[in-house]
Design a protein around this motif. Structure first.
Motif, PDB file in Angstrom:
ATOM      1  N   THR A  22       5.650   2.458  -2.412  1.00 57.94           N
ATOM      2  CA  THR A  22       5.634   3.178  -3.696  1.00 57.94           C
ATOM      3  C   THR A  22       4.251   3.726  -4.054  1.00 57.94           C
ATOM      4  OG1 THR A  22       5.300   1.081  -4.854  1.00 57.94           O
ATOM      5  CG2 THR A  22       7.571   1.858  -4.676  1.00 57.94           C
ATOM      6  N   GLU A  23       3.309   3.649  -3.135  1.00 60.55           N
ATOM      7  CA  GLU A  23       1.927   4.052  -3.460  1.00 60.55           C
ATOM      8  C   GLU A  23       1.860   5.473  -4.036  1.00 60.55           C
ATOM      9  OE1 GLU A  23      -0.891   3.800  -0.240  1.00 60.55           O
ATOM     10  OE2 GLU A  23      -2.480   4.709  -1.452  1.00 60.55           O
ATOM     11  N   ALA A  24       2.562   6.404  -3.409  1.00 61.36           N
ATOM     12  CA  ALA A  24       2.461   7.803  -3.847  1.00 61.36           C
ATOM     13  C   ALA A  24       3.013   7.982  -5.272  1.00 61.36           C
ATOM     14  CB  ALA A  24       3.208   8.711  -2.873  1.00 61.36           C
ATOM     15  N   THR A  27       0.697   6.380  -7.798  1.00 58.98           N
ATOM     16  CA  THR A  27      -0.482   7.250  -7.959  1.00 58.98           C
ATOM     17  C   THR A  27      -0.145   8.396  -8.918  1.00 58.98           C
ATOM     18  OG1 THR A  27      -1.290   6.743  -5.743  1.00 58.98           O
ATOM     19  CG2 THR A  27      -2.054   8.820  -6.720  1.00 58.98           C
ATOM     20  N   ALA A  28       1.031   8.994  -8.711  1.00 57.19           N
ATOM     21  CA  ALA A  28       1.419  10.140  -9.555  1.00 57.19           C
ATOM     22  C   ALA A  28       1.529   9.726 -11.021  1.00 57.19           C
ATOM     23  CB  ALA A  28       2.745  10.719  -9.057  1.00 57.19           C
ATOM     24  N   PHE A  29       2.110   8.552 -11.288  1.00 60.03           N
ATOM     25  CA  PHE A  29       2.216   8.103 -12.686  1.00 60.03           C
ATOM     26  C   PHE A  29       0.824   7.835 -13.273  1.00 60.03           C
ATOM     27  CE2 PHE A  29       6.685   6.539 -11.610  1.00 60.03           C
ATOM     28  CZ  PHE A  29       7.289   7.581 -12.295  1.00 60.03           C
ATOM     29  N   ASP A  30      -0.056   7.213 -12.494  1.00 59.11           N
ATOM     30  CA  ASP A  30      -1.391   6.911 -13.022  1.00 59.11           C
ATOM     31  C   ASP A  30      -2.223   8.191 -13.176  1.00 59.11           C
ATOM     32  OD1 ASP A  30      -3.118   4.886 -14.069  1.00 59.11           O
ATOM     33  OD2 ASP A  30      -4.349   5.011 -12.243  1.00 59.11           O
ATOM     34  N   GLN A  31      -1.861   9.231 -12.413  1.00 60.71           N
ATOM     35  CA  GLN A  31      -2.548  10.517 -12.625  1.00 60.71           C
ATOM     36  C   GLN A  31      -2.160  11.112 -13.975  1.00 60.71           C
ATOM     37  OE1 GLN A  31      -1.320  12.462  -9.022  1.00 60.71           O
ATOM     38  NE2 GLN A  31      -3.270  12.042  -7.982  1.00 60.71           N
ATOM     39  N   GLN A  32      -0.937  10.800 -14.413  1.00 64.82           N
ATOM     40  CA  GLN A  32      -0.468  11.368 -15.692  1.00 64.82           C
ATOM     41  C   GLN A  32      -0.996  10.600 -16.892  1.00 64.82           C
ATOM     42  OE1 GLN A  32       3.845  12.638 -15.683  1.00 64.82           O
ATOM     43  NE2 GLN A  32       3.728  11.729 -13.649  1.00 64.82           N
ATOM     44  N   VAL A  33      -1.139   9.276 -16.766  1.00 68.20           N
ATOM     45  CA  VAL A  33      -1.570   8.499 -17.945  1.00 68.20           C
ATOM     46  C   VAL A  33      -2.875   7.723 -17.719  1.00 68.20           C
ATOM     47  CG1 VAL A  33       0.706   8.258 -19.021  1.00 68.20           C
ATOM     48  CG2 VAL A  33      -0.032   6.581 -17.298  1.00 68.20           C
ATOM     49  N   GLY A  34      -3.495   7.881 -16.546  1.00 72.51           N
ATOM     50  CA  GLY A  34      -4.737   7.146 -16.288  1.00 72.51           C
ATOM     51  C   GLY A  34      -5.659   7.963 -15.422  1.00 72.51           C
ATOM     52  N   GLY A  39      -2.035   3.385  -7.748  1.00 66.48           N
ATOM     53  CA  GLY A  39      -1.331   3.262  -6.463  1.00 66.48           C
ATOM     54  C   GLY A  39      -2.266   2.746  -5.382  1.00 66.48           C
ATOM     55  N   ALA A  40      -3.479   3.297  -5.346  1.00 68.09           N
ATOM     56  CA  ALA A  40      -4.458   2.869  -4.328  1.00 68.09           C
ATOM     57  C   ALA A  40      -4.920   1.441  -4.578  1.00 68.09           C
ATOM     58  CB  ALA A  40      -5.655   3.822  -4.333  1.00 68.09           C
ATOM     59  N   ASN A  41      -5.070   1.068  -5.859  1.00 70.86           N
ATOM     60  CA  ASN A  41      -5.482  -0.314  -6.163  1.00 70.86           C
ATOM     61  C   ASN A  41      -4.421  -1.315  -5.702  1.00 70.86           C
ATOM     62  OD1 ASN A  41      -7.887   0.488  -7.284  1.00 70.86           O
ATOM     63  ND2 ASN A  41      -7.143   0.450  -9.401  1.00 70.86           N
ATOM     64  N   PRO A 192       2.451   2.627 -15.024  1.00 73.97           N
ATOM     65  CA  PRO A 192       2.434   2.274 -13.602  1.00 73.97           C
ATOM     66  C   PRO A 192       2.232   0.773 -13.356  1.00 73.97           C
ATOM     67  CG  PRO A 192       0.541   3.657 -14.200  1.00 73.97           C
ATOM     68  CD  PRO A 192       1.445   3.650 -15.372  1.00 73.97           C
ATOM     69  N   GLY A 193       1.389   0.142 -14.166  1.00 78.32           N
ATOM     70  CA  GLY A 193       1.167  -1.304 -13.980  1.00 78.32           C
ATOM     71  C   GLY A 193       2.442  -2.102 -14.209  1.00 78.32           C
TER      72      GLY A 193
END
Ligand code: ADP
Ligand code: MG
Length: 232
Positions: A22-24, A27-34, A39-41, A192-193
């Motif tokens: 689910t990394e990608a 990542t996409a969700f954290d790009q929207q709200v963070g 995803g990488a973490n 995402p978390g």
């Protein structure tokens, strides 16, 4: 049913696999709200957990050991806000596992302690649109299970509660973490978390659900190995 280190090890391996898969999306969700690194973490944590599990002694049978190793891997190797929080949660779960057994009481105690630890360190409340919104409902679901509830049933309830919690984060406005900088613009995206936290409980449920029928069938219903006679 003994729920020993082979279960918790399989649980952690499933969690690792789900974090990689689910990394990608994360990542996409954290790009929207963070800042786009969740995803990488989580992936970095998954890789570190995989290495830590591989380093466990082959003879290690304690249910706590794989959870403790995974917690230490997150605490030592993963940055961001989520790395230390996932580490803490896994360590609380490890601490609550009584001896060699893992039952729903141990899981509930661990999850409730994890909620308290996350709140102590991060100051979030339920409804702040953080991973607590998946962890707290899962902990409540486990805590409500009567003593003696089969682990697969308890975990099915916890996994469903975590997923419901993720769904609620979609409509919430963030009040903690980077997403809170967006104010009401954080609504419309799941946290995402919280998804990562739901993956943890789903991995536990999948592991136990996959293994339980096999083990209980071999205890209660002897499998007939008689081969039908064929005419010679
Ligand atoms: P960072 O924002 O430092 O980049 P990560 O991307 O690693 O952190 O993790 C983001 C996730 O951390 C969020 O989706 C949220 O679930 C969780 N989080 C942020 N702040 C808190 C907090 N105070 N308490 C609990 N969880 C939090
Ligand atoms: Mg981030």
């Amino acid at each position: 049913m003994t729920f020993d280190g082979s279960y918790t090890q399989a649980w952690m391996r499933r969690f690792v696999a789900s974090a990689v898969a689910t990394e990608a999306e994360l990542t996409a969700f954290d790009q929207q709200v963070g800042d786009g690194d969740f995803g990488a973490n989580l992936r970095a944590g998954a890789d570190a957990v995989g290495l830590a599990l591989g380093a466990l002694p082959v003879a290690e049978t304690s249910a706590a050991a794989p959870l403790r190793a995974a917690g230490t891997a997150f605490l030592d190797e993963v940055g961001g806000t989520s790395g230390p929080l996932f580490g803490l949660i896994l360590q609380e779960l490890a601490e609550a596992v009584p001896g060699q057994e893992l039952d729903c009481v141990g899981l509930a105690n661990g999850a409730v302690a994890a909620v308290a630890a996350v709140q102590r360190v991060g100051g979030a409340e339920p409804g702040d649109k953080t991973l607590l919104d998946a962890l707290a409902p899962a902990a409540q679901a486990l805590a409500r299970c009567p003593r003696g509830t089969a682990p697969d049933q308890a975990l099915a309830l916890a996994a469903r509660a975590a997923l419901e919690g993720v769904r609620t984060t979609r409509v919430l406005t963030a009040r903690r973490g980077r997403a809170s900088y967006l104010g009401s613009r954080s609504a419309g995206v799941p946290d995402p978390g919280a998804i990562g936290m739901a993956l943890l409980f789903h991995s536990a449920q999948e592991t136990v659900t996959a293994l339980t029928p096999l083990l209980t069938a071999t205890v209660s219903e002897p499998v007939s190995l008689t081969v039908p006679r064929t005419a010679v």
